[in-house]
Design a protein around this motif. Structure first.
Motif, mmCIF file in Angstrom:
data_model
loop_
_atom_site.group_PDB
_atom_site.id
_atom_site.type_symbol
_atom_site.label_atom_id
_atom_site.label_comp_id
_atom_site.label_asym_id
_atom_site.label_seq_id
_atom_site.Cartn_x
_atom_site.Cartn_y
_atom_site.Cartn_z
ATOM 1 N N THR A 258 -8.717 10.696 -21.710
ATOM 2 C CA THR A 258 -7.475 10.810 -22.310
ATOM 3 C C THR A 258 -6.420 11.177 -21.463
ATOM 4 O O THR A 258 -5.385 11.237 -21.855
ATOM 5 C CB THR A 258 -7.755 11.727 -23.450
ATOM 6 O OG1 THR A 258 -8.225 12.926 -22.824
ATOM 7 C CG2 THR A 258 -8.537 11.280 -24.511
ATOM 8 N N ARG A 259 -6.787 11.605 -20.229
ATOM 9 C CA ARG A 259 -5.845 12.217 -19.214
ATOM 10 C C ARG A 259 -5.202 13.483 -20.067
ATOM 11 O O ARG A 259 -4.006 13.847 -19.721
ATOM 12 C CB ARG A 259 -4.860 11.278 -18.701
ATOM 13 C CG ARG A 259 -5.186 9.924 -17.988
ATOM 14 C CD ARG A 259 -4.025 9.254 -17.171
ATOM 15 N NE ARG A 259 -4.336 7.780 -17.254
ATOM 16 C CZ ARG A 259 -3.946 6.933 -18.174
ATOM 17 N NH1 ARG A 259 -3.085 7.159 -19.173
ATOM 18 N NH2 ARG A 259 -3.980 5.695 -17.878
ATOM 19 N N THR A 260 -5.913 14.252 -20.718
ATOM 20 C CA THR A 260 -5.510 15.161 -21.422
ATOM 21 C C THR A 260 -6.409 16.619 -21.162
ATOM 22 O O THR A 260 -7.624 16.022 -21.165
ATOM 23 C CB THR A 260 -5.456 15.015 -22.777
ATOM 24 O OG1 THR A 260 -4.543 13.814 -23.158
ATOM 25 C CG2 THR A 260 -4.794 16.070 -23.510
ATOM 26 N N TYR B 26 -1.578 13.849 -15.807
ATOM 27 C CA TYR B 26 -2.270 14.478 -17.244
ATOM 28 C C TYR B 26 -1.289 15.369 -17.891
ATOM 29 O O TYR B 26 -0.288 15.601 -17.166
ATOM 30 C CB TYR B 26 -3.430 15.345 -16.617
ATOM 31 C CG TYR B 26 -4.675 14.689 -16.036
ATOM 32 C CD1 TYR B 26 -5.869 14.830 -16.787
ATOM 33 C CD2 TYR B 26 -4.688 13.989 -15.025
ATOM 34 C CE1 TYR B 26 -6.909 13.912 -16.229
ATOM 35 C CE2 TYR B 26 -5.693 13.051 -14.325
ATOM 36 C CZ TYR B 26 -7.011 13.152 -15.306
ATOM 37 O OH TYR B 26 -7.910 12.393 -14.747
ATOM 38 N N VAL B 27 -1.706 15.769 -19.061
ATOM 39 C CA VAL B 27 -0.905 16.531 -19.769
ATOM 40 C C VAL B 27 -1.938 17.592 -20.390
ATOM 41 O O VAL B 27 -3.103 17.422 -20.412
ATOM 42 C CB VAL B 27 -0.068 15.843 -21.073
ATOM 43 C CG1 VAL B 27 0.748 15.085 -20.404
ATOM 44 C CG2 VAL B 27 -1.154 15.509 -21.975
ATOM 45 N N ALA B 28 -1.221 18.886 -20.833
ATOM 46 C CA ALA B 28 -2.191 19.783 -21.184
ATOM 47 C C ALA B 28 -1.891 20.152 -22.827
ATOM 48 O O ALA B 28 -0.744 19.907 -23.272
ATOM 49 C CB ALA B 28 -1.711 21.192 -20.698
ATOM 50 N N ILE C 12 1.699 19.249 -27.027
ATOM 51 C CA ILE C 12 1.803 19.128 -25.523
ATOM 52 C C ILE C 12 2.953 19.481 -24.943
ATOM 53 O O ILE C 12 4.054 19.445 -25.639
ATOM 54 C CB ILE C 12 1.435 17.558 -24.953
ATOM 55 C CG1 ILE C 12 2.622 16.542 -25.705
ATOM 56 C CG2 ILE C 12 -0.067 17.192 -25.482
ATOM 57 C CD1 ILE C 12 1.918 15.325 -25.075
ATOM 58 N N LEU C 13 2.698 20.213 -24.028
ATOM 59 C CA LEU C 13 4.068 20.964 -23.400
ATOM 60 C C LEU C 13 4.788 20.405 -22.120
ATOM 61 O O LEU C 13 4.116 20.126 -21.271
ATOM 62 C CB LEU C 13 3.497 22.542 -23.333
ATOM 63 C CG LEU C 13 4.837 23.536 -22.988
ATOM 64 C CD1 LEU C 13 5.559 23.670 -24.386
ATOM 65 C CD2 LEU C 13 4.014 25.080 -22.847
ATOM 66 N N ARG D 19 2.724 8.511 -24.823
ATOM 67 C CA ARG D 19 1.397 8.858 -25.397
ATOM 68 C C ARG D 19 1.393 9.050 -26.899
ATOM 69 O O ARG D 19 0.523 9.275 -27.640
ATOM 70 C CB ARG D 19 1.245 10.256 -24.902
ATOM 71 C CG ARG D 19 0.520 10.424 -23.243
ATOM 72 C CD ARG D 19 0.582 11.720 -22.843
ATOM 73 N NE ARG D 19 0.066 11.860 -21.730
ATOM 74 C CZ ARG D 19 -1.326 12.002 -21.529
ATOM 75 N NH1 ARG D 19 -2.140 11.962 -22.627
ATOM 76 N NH2 ARG D 19 -1.845 11.871 -20.278
#
Lengths: 363, 363
Positions: free
Chosen positions: A69-71, A100-102, B103-104, B124
């Motif tokens: 998911t690249r998350t 990526y994201v968080a 997501i931030l 996304r």
DNA sequence: TGGTTATGTGCAAACGATTGCACCAGCCAC
DNA sequence: GTGGCTGGTGCAATCGTTTGCACATAACCA
């Protein structure tokens, strides 16, 4: 019915049609890792077309197919606590550069909420987890790591060393603080230790116990008192406790800045001024403590870097084949920041003045 | 090769097999909105089985099929700025209860990064956007909203009122501050105004201009100076400018706390003490300003609530049919917090003392 | 009793990407 | 000239859901 401008999203198929090739060819041309399979001219056409049509990969389809998911999930006790934002910021900076994201969750220190969050995140298929909320004993976390999910603890660690971590050099931080206080002539130094269920609290306390003897400090057990949480109220309570016990001290080493803030407030309520009567040190160098009165002497941790390293390491773990099982542990150096809350002891019984060049800074 | 415990994830099909029904039946039984289509006993069996097998929906597949991700993008200038964490926390609390996650992204005030982030988030497939980073003029944001993507600005707003927003009552905040200062006898009140490209800066400045005349304050234009950013350095610079201009004032209204912190530092560097010589007010009541010396008189905004309302409103926008185009605007009340940085004017030329009950609090 | 209507379930087609495999040229070497 | 490569492309299956539709079976009413 709707505005006419409901632009449907461009898919691989659209690009394929535009160029006159098959979607699989487009897919390969767009991925740098497989682009070499395609004739350069065709690849270029595809790139151009996808640019022109403003193609963007459908993240859901990608995830469904690849199971990635690249998350990544980031769990903190409370984003409102000033210690964490810089760490999170570091994580995000590291992730963003790799695509990526968080997603973020707060536990408020509640372990049940932590497991709940981890559940949610796993259900969303996160590729990895960064945990700033762990306690030392946390079987659940070890299990996650054992199951093959990339996990890193940040700022704190679990006692199980198979879980990767990025932390600060706590023992060295305490050593620097003590060295500083000794150089100012302090010999009776109290310690407001943090919660021992957290690795930070435990490591800093361990450092205190380890060094105070060798440095010539009184090692009276009555000089140590344990806070139940890292907050101002506990700092105040601990000072009350210390004063009530009748312990004598000229300085207090606090396990973090918020405890120190509380400690100074409680001291002043009891007519003991900082730094004139008692020197106080913190830990973390969180924002604004340099603006307090007195400005706090403390240990600066590289919050941003801690997060950044964790983000980088996690991506590395995610992207390498799951063969290598060696969990990395990164320890970052800290820095002593001397400000106004520590001062040379005023010769108490005439027994010194010898040791130190008192580096007192004018107000 | 791997540990044997590579438990494949449980899918609808697994549950279906376990119960002996078709996956579509399971799908319907698991969704509360379609459960009524299924015989109660069957539904219950399915629920039980899915529980027992620990089924969790595959978010990617769901998104692919439904085009909804239950994810929203949150864009802030910098999470490290203490104003934002409580807002983000509020947003997340609101979202979590509805099954959404955030997501931030951080822009550092750079509009190009903002558009880049919005791109990433859209790719996304976020269901909506919460923007804390907008400037007043932001055509891109209006376009997003017009395209049908649910968007809310929080804390700030854009000049275009078709974009929903949740903000604080800025004018009222300034009015309260001025009323307070007037009641303490101040008549020459300066203003360090925030950046006028941001709605907060503009609205607070507008409030100042609107009320100072009617309240009997000097409306000398030389009493206003504009900061280029909401930070301590600009607060210092503005005070320098004010002093250099020779303007006379007994109080400074600052457009936010960080400006106030810088202002107080600069004043003290020039031998003007706060609050003895000059009263100073902030805005936001960010963490730690009550621990400063002097503790800051300021306007408390309901940061957490601002975020929470925004989260709630956004989910509402997402989940209702896209017919209703009326953008909501929520304005939350503020609160004046009186602390040590404001004090009754010491009778300057003998011309007053009349107006106010000076509510000075002891140090 | 026969025709309609509910009611509950299964079927199968999407959604948009990735990827092993098959195919087909063209090329080289024997 | 034929057989074997090889490099480039297309084919089609697949990931796990959701959902319109078809189809049974049961229920109903005249």
């Amino acid at each position: 019915m709707q505005k006419t401008s409901i632009k449907k999203r461009v898919t691989l198929k659209d690009v394929a049609n535009a160029v006159g090739v098959h979607v699989s060819t487009v897919s390969r041309a767009l991925d740098p890792r497989t682009r070499h399979l395609i004739t350069p001219e065709v690849a270029e056409q595809i790139l151009k077309a996808s640019e022109r049509l403003d193609y963007r990969q459908n993240a859901a389809a990608y995830s469904l197919k690849t199971n990635r998911t690249r998350t990544i999930g980031v769990v903190v006790p409370d984003i409102t606590n000033p210690v964490f934002p810089p760490i999170i910021r570091g994580v995000e900076d590291a992730l963003a550069s790799r695509g990526y994201v968080a997603i973020l969750g707060n536990t408020d220190g509640d372990m049940r909420r932590e497991t709940g969050l981890v559940e949610t995140f796993r259900s969303r298929g996160v590729d990895g987890l960064i945990l700033a909320s762990v306690e030392r004993e946390d079987a659940a976390v070890s299990k996650l790591a054992a199951e093959g999910l990339p996990v890193i603890t940040v700022n704190r660690r679990v006692d199980d060393s198979t879980v990767a971590s990025v932390v600060n050099d706590e023992a060295e931080g305490i050593r620097r603080v003590l060295t500083h206080l000794v150089s100012l002539g302090h010999r009776r130094v109290a310690n407001i230790a943090g919660p021992q269920s957290l690795s930070t609290g435990a490591a800093r306390y361990a450092g205190f116990e380890k060094y105070r003897g060798p440095m010539g400090l009184a090692d009276d057990p009555g000089l140590v008192v344990f806070a139940n949480a890292f907050n101002e109220a506990e700092g105040e309570r601990c000072v009350e406790e210390l004063l009530a016990s009748g312990a004598e001290f000229t300085a207090i080493v606090c396990s973090n800045d918020r405890l120190a803030v509380g400690a100074i407030a409680a001291l002043s309520r009891h007519g003991r001024r900082c730094p004139e009567d008692v020197s106080v040190t913190g830990y973390n160098d969180m924002p604004m403590v340099e603006r307090m009165q007195p400005p706090l002497t403390t240990i600066r941790i590289q919050s941003n870097k801690v997060g950044f390293e964790a983000g980088q390491l996690l991506v590395k773990m995610i992207e390498r084949p799951p063969g290598e099982y060696e969990a990395e542990h990164i320890v970052l150096p800290i820095e002593l920041i001397v400000r106004g809350s520590t001062r040379a002891i005023h010769a108490p019984n005439g027994q010194d003045g010898d040791t130190a060049k008192p580096r007192v800074r004018p107000l």
